[in-house]
Scaffold this active site. Structure first.
Site, PDB file in Angstrom:
ATOM      1  N   CYS A   1       0.733  -1.316  -0.175  1.00 34.89           N
ATOM      2  CA  CYS A   1      -0.075   0.081  -0.027  1.00 34.89           C
ATOM      3  C   CYS A   1       0.711   1.293   0.072  1.00 34.89           C
ATOM      4  O   CYS A   1       2.007   1.341   0.427  1.00 34.89           O
ATOM      5  CB  CYS A   1      -1.080   0.028   1.396  1.00 34.89           C
ATOM      6  SG  CYS A   1      -1.848  -1.407   1.411  1.00 34.89           S
TER       7      CYS A   1
ATOM      8  N   ARG B   1       5.178  -0.390  -6.196  1.00 37.66           N
ATOM      9  CA  ARG B   1       5.172  -1.041  -5.076  1.00 37.66           C
ATOM     10  C   ARG B   1       4.291  -2.326  -5.008  1.00 37.66           C
ATOM     11  O   ARG B   1       4.325  -3.229  -4.215  1.00 37.66           O
ATOM     12  CB  ARG B   1       5.008  -0.298  -3.687  1.00 37.66           C
ATOM     13  CG  ARG B   1       6.059   0.960  -3.696  1.00 37.66           C
ATOM     14  CD  ARG B   1       5.313   1.811  -2.646  1.00 37.66           C
ATOM     15  NE  ARG B   1       5.321   1.375  -1.304  1.00 37.66           N
ATOM     16  CZ  ARG B   1       6.316   1.462  -0.361  1.00 37.66           C
ATOM     17  NH1 ARG B   1       7.269   1.789  -0.596  1.00 37.66           N
ATOM     18  NH2 ARG B   1       6.066   0.983   0.834  1.00 37.66           N
TER      19      ARG B   1
ATOM     20  N   TRP C   1      -3.264  -2.607  -1.360  1.00 39.51           N
ATOM     21  CA  TRP C   1      -2.609  -4.026  -1.697  1.00 39.51           C
ATOM     22  C   TRP C   1      -3.621  -4.870  -0.682  1.00 39.51           C
ATOM     23  O   TRP C   1      -3.207  -4.886   0.613  1.00 39.51           O
ATOM     24  CB  TRP C   1      -1.220  -4.199  -1.486  1.00 39.51           C
ATOM     25  CG  TRP C   1      -0.669  -5.631  -2.041  1.00 39.51           C
ATOM     26  CD1 TRP C   1      -0.382  -5.920  -3.366  1.00 39.51           C
ATOM     27  CD2 TRP C   1      -0.341  -6.745  -1.107  1.00 39.51           C
ATOM     28  NE1 TRP C   1       0.034  -7.154  -3.188  1.00 39.51           N
ATOM     29  CE2 TRP C   1       0.270  -7.884  -1.924  1.00 39.51           C
ATOM     30  CE3 TRP C   1      -0.478  -6.907   0.379  1.00 39.51           C
ATOM     31  CZ2 TRP C   1       0.534  -8.958  -1.508  1.00 39.51           C
ATOM     32  CZ3 TRP C   1       0.020  -7.910   0.902  1.00 39.51           C
ATOM     33  CH2 TRP C   1       0.431  -8.986  -0.245  1.00 39.51           C
TER      34      TRP C   1
ATOM     35  N   ASN D   1      -1.936   2.249   5.701  1.00 42.03           N
ATOM     36  CA  ASN D   1      -0.825   0.997   5.592  1.00 42.03           C
ATOM     37  C   ASN D   1      -0.776   0.424   6.596  1.00 42.03           C
ATOM     38  O   ASN D   1      -0.762   0.766   7.605  1.00 42.03           O
ATOM     39  CB  ASN D   1       0.462   1.595   5.155  1.00 42.03           C
ATOM     40  CG  ASN D   1       0.301   2.270   3.773  1.00 42.03           C
ATOM     41  OD1 ASN D   1      -0.632   2.353   3.084  1.00 42.03           O
ATOM     42  ND2 ASN D   1       1.533   2.796   3.190  1.00 42.03           N
ATOM     43  N   GLY D   2      -0.780  -1.138   6.580  1.00 41.98           N
ATOM     44  CA  GLY D   2      -0.436  -1.946   7.795  1.00 41.98           C
ATOM     45  C   GLY D   2      -1.756  -2.777   7.732  1.00 41.98           C
ATOM     46  O   GLY D   2      -2.691  -2.933   7.080  1.00 41.98           O
TER      47      GLY D   2
ATOM     48  N   GLU E   1      17.847 -18.195  -6.561  1.00 44.07           N
ATOM     49  CA  GLU E   1      17.361 -16.647  -6.768  1.00 44.07           C
ATOM     50  C   GLU E   1      17.021 -16.942  -8.272  1.00 44.07           C
ATOM     51  O   GLU E   1      15.981 -16.141  -8.645  1.00 44.07           O
ATOM     52  CB  GLU E   1      18.667 -15.631  -6.933  1.00 44.07           C
ATOM     53  CG  GLU E   1      18.473 -14.366  -7.185  1.00 44.07           C
ATOM     54  CD  GLU E   1      17.279 -13.573  -6.723  1.00 44.07           C
ATOM     55  OE1 GLU E   1      16.752 -14.092  -5.671  1.00 44.07           O
ATOM     56  OE2 GLU E   1      17.072 -12.718  -6.906  1.00 44.07           O
TER      57      GLU E   1
ATOM     58  N   LYS F   1      13.251 -15.646  -9.463  1.00 42.69           N
ATOM     59  CA  LYS F   1      12.975 -14.517 -10.404  1.00 42.69           C
ATOM     60  C   LYS F   1      12.048 -14.981 -11.530  1.00 42.69           C
ATOM     61  O   LYS F   1      11.178 -14.301 -12.022  1.00 42.69           O
ATOM     62  CB  LYS F   1      14.248 -14.072 -11.353  1.00 42.69           C
ATOM     63  CG  LYS F   1      15.150 -13.183 -10.692  1.00 42.69           C
ATOM     64  CD  LYS F   1      14.954 -11.723 -10.196  1.00 42.69           C
ATOM     65  CE  LYS F   1      14.131 -11.593  -8.794  1.00 42.69           C
ATOM     66  NZ  LYS F   1      14.833 -11.111  -7.561  1.00 42.69           N
TER      67      LYS F   1
ATOM     68  N   GLU G   1       8.302 -15.226 -10.057  1.00 42.85           N
ATOM     69  CA  GLU G   1       7.622 -14.104  -9.918  1.00 42.85           C
ATOM     70  C   GLU G   1       7.211 -13.350 -11.129  1.00 42.85           C
ATOM     71  O   GLU G   1       6.211 -12.464 -10.953  1.00 42.85           O
ATOM     72  CB  GLU G   1       8.450 -13.377  -8.587  1.00 42.85           C
ATOM     73  CG  GLU G   1       9.725 -12.741  -9.136  1.00 42.85           C
ATOM     74  CD  GLU G   1      10.231 -11.765  -8.033  1.00 42.85           C
ATOM     75  OE1 GLU G   1       9.310 -11.072  -7.114  1.00 42.85           O
ATOM     76  OE2 GLU G   1      11.204 -11.797  -7.940  1.00 42.85           O
TER      77      GLU G   1
ATOM     78  N   HIS H   1      17.254 -37.676  -4.802  1.00 37.60           N
ATOM     79  CA  HIS H   1      16.482 -38.077  -3.651  1.00 37.60           C
ATOM     80  C   HIS H   1      15.146 -37.504  -3.731  1.00 37.60           C
ATOM     81  O   HIS H   1      14.283 -37.483  -2.760  1.00 37.60           O
ATOM     82  CB  HIS H   1      17.348 -37.360  -2.295  1.00 37.60           C
ATOM     83  CG  HIS H   1      18.481 -37.636  -2.104  1.00 37.60           C
ATOM     84  ND1 HIS H   1      18.758 -39.013  -1.656  1.00 37.60           N
ATOM     85  CD2 HIS H   1      19.852 -36.965  -2.326  1.00 37.60           C
ATOM     86  CE1 HIS H   1      20.261 -39.011  -1.572  1.00 37.60           C
ATOM     87  NE2 HIS H   1      20.738 -38.145  -2.139  1.00 37.60           N
TER      88      HIS H   1
ATOM     89  N   LYS I   1       6.508  -4.327  -3.919  1.00 37.96           N
ATOM     90  CA  LYS I   1       7.813  -3.998  -3.725  1.00 37.96           C
ATOM     91  C   LYS I   1       8.415  -4.036  -2.254  1.00 37.96           C
ATOM     92  O   LYS I   1       9.414  -4.504  -1.978  1.00 37.96           O
ATOM     93  CB  LYS I   1       8.200  -2.623  -4.382  1.00 37.96           C
ATOM     94  CG  LYS I   1       9.573  -2.401  -4.368  1.00 37.96           C
ATOM     95  CD  LYS I   1      10.364  -3.208  -5.403  1.00 37.96           C
ATOM     96  CE  LYS I   1      11.803  -3.087  -5.302  1.00 37.96           C
ATOM     97  NZ  LYS I   1      12.555  -4.237  -6.225  1.00 37.96           N
TER      98      LYS I   1
HETATM   99  C1  F6R Z   1      12.055 -10.840  -5.200  1.00 35.49           C
HETATM  100  C2  F6R Z   1      12.044  -9.645  -4.295  1.00 35.49           C
HETATM  101  C3  F6R Z   1      11.491  -9.931  -2.515  1.00 35.49           C
HETATM  102  C4  F6R Z   1      12.395  -9.142  -1.656  1.00 35.49           C
HETATM  103  C5  F6R Z   1      12.024  -9.401   0.035  1.00 35.49           C
HETATM  104  C6  F6R Z   1      12.423  -8.586   0.741  1.00 35.49           C
HETATM  105  O1  F6R Z   1      12.464 -10.256  -6.344  1.00 35.49           O
HETATM  106  O2  F6R Z   1      12.332  -8.316  -4.353  1.00 35.49           O
HETATM  107  O3  F6R Z   1      11.833 -11.256  -2.442  1.00 35.49           O
HETATM  108  O4  F6R Z   1      13.698  -9.433  -1.510  1.00 35.49           O
HETATM  109  O5  F6R Z   1      10.419  -8.850  -0.152  1.00 35.49           O
HETATM  110  O6  F6R Z   1      12.619  -7.349   0.593  1.00 35.49           O
HETATM  111  P1  F6R Z   1      13.745  -6.298   1.080  1.00 35.49           P
HETATM  112  O7  F6R Z   1      14.966  -6.610   0.517  1.00 35.49           O
HETATM  113  O8  F6R Z   1      13.310  -4.989   0.776  1.00 35.49           O
HETATM  114  O9  F6R Z   1      13.813  -6.609   2.508  1.00 35.49           O
END
Ligand code: F6R
Length: 611
Positions: free
Chosen positions: A2, A27, A75, A100-101, A484, A488, A491, A507, A606
Site C-alpha cells: 500500500c 510497490r 494491496w 497502510n498496515g 534466486e 525471479k 515471480e 532423492h 515491492k
Molecule cells: C524478489 C524480491 C523480494 C524481496 C523481499 C525482501 O524479487 O524482491 O523477495 O527481496 O520481499 O525485501 P527487502 O530486501 O526490501 O527486505
C-alpha cells in the site's frame, strides 16, 4: 504494498496526489483512491479497483479539486480487491482515512463500533479506524487529540493519514510499524509512505519515528512522540536527482535495473576500498572494535535478500572460518533462539522496511547479540536507523518489483563484510584480501561484459515460453544463485520454478524430469564441476532438457537436449555475482514472451511492510 500520499497547499492538490500515486505504483497494489475537501468544505472521494490510470480517467470525468487531501494505493489484506474496499474510508462524510498496515484487533473494534451505531460499508480492517476517530472527534472536538486517543486502542501496524471536513486546514498522520515521511515545501507541505512519491514537489523531508503523530498544515509541521511530547525531527535535504521514475531507453524498469548493475556495483565499492584492503570503517565508526570480537554471524532476511545471505554463508565460513547461520525473518522472529556468544546480527534488505526483518531486529535487541549490522539500500529506512552498524549498498531506487541490482549490490556488500571480518581476526589466507580487492575493482567492467550475452539469453528464453514447470540446479555457493534464478522466473513469468542443490536430485525431484521440463544450471569451473556434470547426466538420461550457463573452460559441449551458453572464466569467489546476471535476463525475456506485467507482477508488492 500500500502507498499513501497527502498534501495541504494553496493550490489544487489533486494532480500532486495522482502523480504521487503513480510514483508508488511500482510497490504493487490492486486499487486506488483519493479524497479531498472541496471549496464548499465537503469531503469528496473517488475510488477505483485496478490501476491509477483508471482513477485518473475517472477524475477527468468527475473532476475533484481541493487544497487538502489524501490518496492511497491498496494491496488487499482484509477484504477482496474491489472499489468498496479501496481507501480512503469515510465516516459519515466527515472524516477520511488512508491506512497502510494491519489492525489486528479490528474484529473486536468492529463489534464495539457497531454497538455504538456505526454502519460498515467495507470488509477492511481500516474502516474501524475511521469510525473510531469519528467517535473520538465528537467526544473531544480536536482532530489531533482524537487521533492520539484512537491509536491507543489500535493493535497492529499502521501508517495513517487523516483529514476531517470540520478542520480543513490540517492533515494528521500517525506512524507505528509502517513508514511515513513528511515532505516540506514553500507554503505547502506533504505526506507520503515513501519519499519517492513526493520527489516532484520537494527534496526536503523529515521522517516520522515509531509512535509519532504529526499535524501538517500549509505553513507548519508539529510532531509528538510516542510519549506525547512535542519533538523536532531532523530535516534532510536529498541530493540525488529524481532519476527513478524514468525508464529511459528501456522497455521496463527491470531491464534498466539489470543494465545498471555495472554502474551501481561501482557505487557500492566507492569509498570502501583502500589499495589492497577493505576499509572496515565503511561499516561505521564502531566497526573495527566490534568486528575484532565477532565469533559467529546470524543473518536474517526475506526473499531475494535471504538468497544473498545464503551466498554470504559460503563466503564467511569458507574464507574466514567464522560460523554463520542464515534464516528467513518470518520464521526467526517467532522462534526461541539460542544465541551464541559474540554473535553479529546481520539483516539484509533492499527497502529497509520489510516488516518481518524489522521485527526480527527489534526482537534481537536485548537478546544477547554483540551488535546489529544492516546491509541496506535505503539510507533513511527503519533498519538503517535502528541498527548499530550499516553498509549502504547505494544501488539507487529499485522500481521493478523483482529485485536485480539490489541483489548483486548486497552480494558485493557481503563480500566486503567477509573480508573486513576476516582481516579483523587474521583469519584470511595470505594475499587473499588483496587478490579479491583486485577482483572487486574489475567487477563493474566485467559485469558489463557479461551483459553482452543478452541476445543469446533472449534466444534461449523461447524454450520456456510454453512451459509450466522448471528446475534450477546449482551446487555449493551456486545453489543460492539457482534459488534466486527460480524466484525471479516464478515471480515475473508465473512459471512454476523450483531450485535444488544438484546433489539432491536423485532423492526425489528426478521423478519430475521429462522432456517437457527445462532444467537450468549454472556451472562455473569450480571444485564441484565434475560432481555437477554427473548430476546433469542423470537429467539427460531421463530425457530432461538442459540449459547450462557454463564456464568456457568447463568442457561442457552443446549436444542434443543440452543448450550450453558459454560464460567467460571468472574468479571462483565472485562467480555467484557473475552467474546471477544471465538468470535475471532469462526470467526477464521469458516474462516478456509470456506478456506478463514485468515490473508489477500480480499479487506482489515491492516493499512488504505487513506480516
Ligand atoms: C524478489 C524480491 C523480494 C524481496 C523481499 C525482501 O524479487 O524482491 O523477495 O527481496 O520481499 O525485501 P527487502 O530486501 O526490501 O527486505
Amino acid at each position: 504494498m500500500c502507498g499513501i500520499v497527502g498534501a495541504v497547499a494553496e493550490r489544487n492538490i489533486t494532480p500532486i496526489l495522482l502523480e504521487g500515486l503513480k510514483r508508488l505504483e511500482y510497490r504493487g497494489y490492486d486499487s486506488a483512491g483519493i479524497a479531498v475537501i472541496d471549496s464548499d468544505g465537503q469531503l469528496m472521494r473517488l475510488r477505483r479497483s485496478g490501476k491509477v490510470a483508471e482513477l485518473e480517467q475517472a477524475q477527468q470525468q468527475e473532476p475533484l479539486a481541493g487544497r487538502i487531501g489524501i490518496a492511497h494505493t491498496r494491496w488487499a489484506t482484509h477484504g477482496a480487491p474491489c472499489e468498496r474496499n479501496a481507501h480512503p474510508h469515510f465516516s459519515s462524510n466527515e472524516i477520511a482515512v488512508v491506512h497502510n498496515g494491519i489492525i489486528e484487533n479490528h474484529q473486536a473494534l468492529r463489534e464495539q463500533l457497531k454497538g455504538l451505531g456505526y454502519l460498515f460499508t467495507s470488509d477492511t480492517d481500516t474502516e474501524v479506524i475511521v469510525h473510531l476517530l469519528h467517535y473520538k472527534l465528537h467526544e473531544m472536538g480536536d482532530l489531533a487529540a482524537a487521533l492520539k486517543a484512537a491509536v491507543q486502542e489500535l493493535h497492529g501496524a499502521y501508517g495513517l493519514a487523516v483529514v476531517a471536513a470540520s478542520q480543513p486546514d490540517r492533515l494528521l498522520a500517525a506512524r507505528s510499524g509502517s513508514p511515513l515521511v513528511v515532505g516540506l515545501g514553500l507554503g505547502e507541505n506533504f505526506l507520503a509512505s515513501d519519499q519517492l512519491a513526493l520527489r516532484q514537489v520537494t527534496d526536503r523531508f523529515l521522517y516520522l519515528e515509531e509512535g509519532d503523530i504529526a499535524e501538517i498544515r500549509r505553513d507548519s509541521v508539529r510532531i509528538w512522540d510516542i510519549e506525547g511530547r512535542e519533538v523536532q525531527r531532523e530535516t534532510l535535504q536529498l541530493q540525488e536527482g529524481a532519476e527513478a521514475a524514468d525508464k529511459g531507453e528501456y522497455r521496463h524498469f527491470m531491464l534498466k535495473e539489470i543494465h545498471e548493475q555495472p554502474k551501481v556495483v561501482q557505487r557500492t565499492l566507492e569509498g570502501r576500498l583502500a589499495d589492497d584492503q577493505v576499509l572496515v570503517q565503511a561499516f561505521g565508526p564502531q566497526a573495527a572494535e566490534l568486528f575484532a570480537k565477532v565469533r559467529n554471524v546470524q543473518i536474517i532476511a526475506c526473499g531475494t535478500s535471504f538468497h544473498a545471505g545464503m551466498v554470504a554463508r559460503y563466503w564467511l565460513e569458507g574464507l574466514t572460518g567464522i560460523p554463520c547461520q542464515v534464516e528467513v525473518a518470518s520464521e526467526f522472529r517467532y522462534r526461541k533462539v539460542a544465541v551464541q556468544p559474540d554473535t553479529l546480527f546481520v539483516t539484509i534488505s533492499q527497502s529497509g522496511e520489510t516488516a518481518d526483518t524489522l521485527a526480527a531486529l527489534r526482537n534481537a535487541k536485548g537478546a544477547g547479540y554483540l551488535a546489529s549490522l544492516t546491509i541496506c539500500n535505503v539510507a533513511t529506512s527503519s533498519l538503517v536507523r535502528e541498527s548499530d552498524l550499516c553498509l549502504l549498498t547505494n544501488a539507487g531506487p529499485e522500481i521493478g518489483v523483482a529485485s536485480t541490482k539490489a541483489f548483486t549490490t548486497q552480494l558485493v556488500g557481503l563480500l566486503l563484510l567477509t573480508l573486513a571480518l576476516g582481516r579483523s581476526q587474521q583469519r584470511l589466507a595470505a594475499g587473499l584480501e588483496a587478490e579479491l580487492v583486485g577482483e572487486l575493482r574489475r567487477l563493474p567492467s566485467r559485469l558489463g561484459e557479461v551483459l553482452g550475452m543478452e541476445k543469446a539469453v533472449e534466444k534461449v528464453a523461447e524454450l520456456f515460453a510454453e512451459k509450466h514447470h522448471t528446475l534450477f540446479l546449482g551446487r555449493g555457493v551456486q545453489y543460492p544463485v539457482a534459488m534466486e534464478g527460480a524466484l525471479k522466473l516464478k515471480e515475473i513469468s508465473y512459471i512454476h520454478a523450483e531450485a535444488y542443490p544438484a546433489g539432491e536430485l536423485k532423492h526425489g525431484p528426478l521423478a519430475l524430469v521429462d522432456s517437457d521440463m527445462p532444467v537450468v544450471t549454472v556451472a562455473p569451473n569450480d571444485e564441484l564441476l565434475e560432481k555437477l556434470k554427473s548430476n546433469l547426466q542423470e537429467v539427460r538420461a531421463r530425457g530432461g532438457q538442459l540449459i547450462v550457463f557454463a564456464d568456457e573452460q568447463a568442457g561442457m559441449d552443446k549436444e542434443d537436449g543440452v543448450q550450453v551458453i558459454p560464460m567467460s572464466h571468472v574468479h571462483e569467489v565472485l562467480a555467484p555475482i557473475y552467474y546471477t546476471l544471465p538468470l535475471q535476463l532469462l526470467s526477464y525475456y521469458v516474462a516478456v514472451l509470456r506478456g506478463t506485467d514485468v515490473d508489477q507482477p500480480r499479487n506482489l508488492a515491492k516493499s512488504v511492510t505487513v506480516e
